[in-house]
Design a protein around this motif. Structure first.
Motif, PDB file in Angstrom:
ATOM      1  N   ILE B  23       0.846  -1.205   0.000  1.00 47.03           N
ATOM      2  CA  ILE B  23       0.000   0.000   0.000  1.00 47.03           C
ATOM      3  C   ILE B  23       0.881   1.255   0.000  1.00 47.03           C
ATOM      4  O   ILE B  23       0.632   2.210  -0.739  1.00 47.03           O
ATOM      5  N   VAL B  24       1.908   1.237   0.844  1.00 43.15           N
ATOM      6  CA  VAL B  24       2.795   2.406   0.936  1.00 43.15           C
ATOM      7  C   VAL B  24       3.493   2.646  -0.405  1.00 43.15           C
ATOM      8  O   VAL B  24       3.619   3.785  -0.865  1.00 43.15           O
ATOM      9  N   GLN B  25       3.882   1.551  -1.048  1.00 38.78           N
ATOM     10  CA  GLN B  25       4.538   1.667  -2.354  1.00 38.78           C
ATOM     11  C   GLN B  25       3.553   2.235  -3.397  1.00 38.78           C
ATOM     12  O   GLN B  25       3.901   3.110  -4.185  1.00 38.78           O
ATOM     13  N   MET B  26       2.329   1.738  -3.368  1.00 35.18           N
ATOM     14  CA  MET B  26       1.303   2.237  -4.295  1.00 35.18           C
ATOM     15  C   MET B  26       1.040   3.722  -4.040  1.00 35.18           C
ATOM     16  O   MET B  26       0.907   4.515  -4.979  1.00 35.18           O
ATOM     17  N   ALA B  27       0.974   4.101  -2.760  1.00 31.58           N
ATOM     18  CA  ALA B  27       0.735   5.512  -2.412  1.00 31.58           C
ATOM     19  C   ALA B  27       1.893   6.376  -2.919  1.00 31.58           C
ATOM     20  O   ALA B  27       1.680   7.478  -3.425  1.00 31.58           O
ATOM     21  N   GLY B  28       3.104   5.855  -2.798  1.00 30.79           N
ATOM     22  CA  GLY B  28       4.268   6.591  -3.295  1.00 30.79           C
ATOM     23  C   GLY B  28       4.160   6.826  -4.793  1.00 30.79           C
ATOM     24  O   GLY B  28       4.439   7.928  -5.294  1.00 30.79           O
ATOM     25  N   ALA B  29       3.719   5.802  -5.526  1.00 31.08           N
ATOM     26  CA  ALA B  29       3.547   5.947  -6.977  1.00 31.08           C
ATOM     27  C   ALA B  29       2.470   6.989  -7.277  1.00 31.08           C
ATOM     28  O   ALA B  29       2.611   7.806  -8.196  1.00 31.08           O
ATOM     29  N   ALA B  30       1.383   6.964  -6.482  1.00 31.19           N
ATOM     30  CA  ALA B  30       0.299   7.944  -6.688  1.00 31.19           C
ATOM     31  C   ALA B  30       0.800   9.356  -6.412  1.00 31.19           C
ATOM     32  O   ALA B  30       0.455  10.303  -7.137  1.00 31.19           O
ATOM     33  N   GLU B  31       1.635   9.497  -5.386  1.00 26.34           N
ATOM     34  CA  GLU B  31       2.178  10.824  -5.052  1.00 26.34           C
ATOM     35  C   GLU B  31       3.084  11.349  -6.175  1.00 26.34           C
ATOM     36  O   GLU B  31       3.002  12.508  -6.568  1.00 26.34           O
ATOM     37  N   THR B  32       3.943  10.473  -6.676  1.00 25.90           N
ATOM     38  CA  THR B  32       4.837  10.880  -7.777  1.00 25.90           C
ATOM     39  C   THR B  32       4.017  11.320  -8.980  1.00 25.90           C
ATOM     40  O   THR B  32       4.295  12.344  -9.625  1.00 25.90           O
ATOM     41  N   GLN B  33       2.974  10.522  -9.288  1.00 24.14           N
ATOM     42  CA  GLN B  33       2.109  10.824 -10.426  1.00 24.14           C
ATOM     43  C   GLN B  33       1.435  12.193 -10.234  1.00 24.14           C
ATOM     44  O   GLN B  33       1.353  12.990 -11.170  1.00 24.14           O
ATOM     45  N   LEU B  34       1.006  12.453  -9.002  1.00 26.16           N
ATOM     46  CA  LEU B  34       0.354  13.734  -8.712  1.00 26.16           C
ATOM     47  C   LEU B  34       1.355  14.886  -8.851  1.00 26.16           C
ATOM     48  O   LEU B  34       1.040  15.930  -9.433  1.00 26.16           O
ATOM     49  N   ASP B  35       2.569  14.698  -8.350  1.00 24.87           N
ATOM     50  CA  ASP B  35       3.609  15.730  -8.498  1.00 24.87           C
ATOM     51  C   ASP B  35       3.840  16.054  -9.967  1.00 24.87           C
ATOM     52  O   ASP B  35       3.974  17.214 -10.357  1.00 24.87           O
ATOM     53  N   ILE B 100      -7.487   7.993  -7.284  1.00 21.87           N
ATOM     54  CA  ILE B 100      -6.614   9.171  -7.279  1.00 21.87           C
ATOM     55  C   ILE B 100      -5.782   9.183  -8.564  1.00 21.87           C
ATOM     56  O   ILE B 100      -5.621  10.222  -9.211  1.00 21.87           O
ATOM     57  N   GLY B 101      -5.289   8.018  -8.953  1.00 21.71           N
ATOM     58  CA  GLY B 101      -4.513   7.910 -10.190  1.00 21.71           C
ATOM     59  C   GLY B 101      -5.331   8.335 -11.401  1.00 21.71           C
ATOM     60  O   GLY B 101      -4.835   9.052 -12.287  1.00 21.71           O
ATOM     61  N   ASP B 102      -6.613   7.926 -11.449  1.00 21.43           N
ATOM     62  CA  ASP B 102      -7.476   8.316 -12.571  1.00 21.43           C
ATOM     63  C   ASP B 102      -7.619   9.836 -12.647  1.00 21.43           C
ATOM     64  O   ASP B 102      -7.514  10.426 -13.723  1.00 21.43           O
TER      65      ASP B 102
END
Lengths: 235, 235
Positions: B23-35, B100-102
């Protein structure tokens, strides 16, 4: 004591039936809410919009109840295989129905906010899109009731019908906006309602994935016909 | 044989740790994508937008993997109480991160589609809203890692900060649109990006609810500070 096992099995089957029937009831409430929101599009009716917003809270309660039911089933019955899929799928369908309620309530509020509908074509397209996603919602709940993988797959495969209608509607709204520069807000609301309806279509497609999974035990892993190309440039 | 039970417990604890770390890894990917999507707002960059859209598929895969992991844990370990909550919560958090990714991918596409940003204030407000929801996403994932119910409640209780910023941004975009009647499409994209960011904030709030539940065993049943008053009339 020899028939205690069948008793337990039967109690679990009853619990699963109640779960399924709670989902169907929740879906019925979501459909009614959507019908009312679509009616707000064709007949300006702030009272009805208020009713839609209120009934959204009812969908939230449904979701909480279904979740609590699922958690109890998981904890007390510790289902495996088909039964486990059935319980987890109910959680996911309820979450999708709850989101449908949010989009519906938002659409009703926006419809009520448009004081004068632009005298142009987009409005005609909105109820069409509304009817299409409404049909898809009904069809996917039918597929859920019948555990019909084929019907679920058919719904999943025709997601692009919603996208096509949404895309042409976006273009229509843009054209209408360009001829009525003073009506940005009204057109913005129309665009947001179109987006909400497209999202409702997306959630119906998500539910189709869940129904396919619960019916076959296999996930629909491939990319589904992708929403949101609309209004967005090809990249 | 006497220590087979501790072995099983420890294997289960390891599996839960792996789940949390996924989950933490997925959240990190979502954060990078948002940045990256936020960066597309300030520096027009179609290549970066394309990268954001591609990394969205990665989030979908993360969700599928986490789901498969959860189903295995439920079927093989049949967890109860805290452990059951942990597994079901992971399912829910992954679903929120996927959404969030969408919204992030859609924002990046729209940012890239705006050929000339309107020379007015709204754009300034968008990165601010982006930063706020980004901070909230990081904070709620920290709360998840620390199983910190108090932090989750704090995040949940300050959802209205996002709403307030979103509302004022909508008003700004409307004002800007009224002074630039030929730029409906650009303003519409700005409005849709604002809506996407507000939705990302909503998903962070949803995750806060889940973290509170997993930390305390109690659901946050009350209405949360309600999003979407913005741009919508009081009814």
């Amino acid at each position: 004591m020899s028939n205690s096992a069948p008793h337990i099995v039967s109690a679990f089957e009853d619990a699963l039936k109640r779960l399924k029937s709670a989902i169907v009831q929740m879906a019925g409430a979501a459909e009614t809410q959507l019908d009312q929101a679509l009616s707000c599009l064709t007949h300006r009716n702030p009272e009805l919009a208020l009713e839609v917003v209120r009934s959204d809270a009812q969908l939230d309660s449904f979701e909480h109840e279904i979740e609590a039911h699922c958690m109890r089933l998981l904890a007390l019955r510790q289902p495996v295989a088909d039964d486990l899929r059935e319980v987890v799928s109910a959680l996911k369908i309820a979450a999708n129905l709850e989101r449908i309620g949010d989009h519906t309530a938002n659409s009703a509020k926006r419809a009520a906010a448009i004081e004068v509908f632009p005298e142009s074509a987009p409005l005609l397209g909105l109820p069409n899109l509304g009817r299409l996603v409404r049909q898809r919602l009904t069809a996917v709940i039918d597929a859920y009731v019948d555990t019909d993988a084929e019907a679920a797959l058919r719904i999943w495969n025709t997601d692009d019908e919603v996208d096509a209608l949404y895309t042409s509607l976006c273009a229509e709204i843009e054209r209408s906006a360009s001829t009525a520069p003073g009506q940005f807000t009204a057109h913005m609301h129309l665009m947001m309602i179109a987006k909400n309806l497209e999202r409702i279509g997306d959630h119906a497609t998500n539910i189709a994935e869940v129904v396919y999974y619960v019916s076959t035990g296999k996930p629909l892993l491939d990319e589904r016909p992708k929403a949101d190309r609309s209004c967005d440039p090809a990249l």
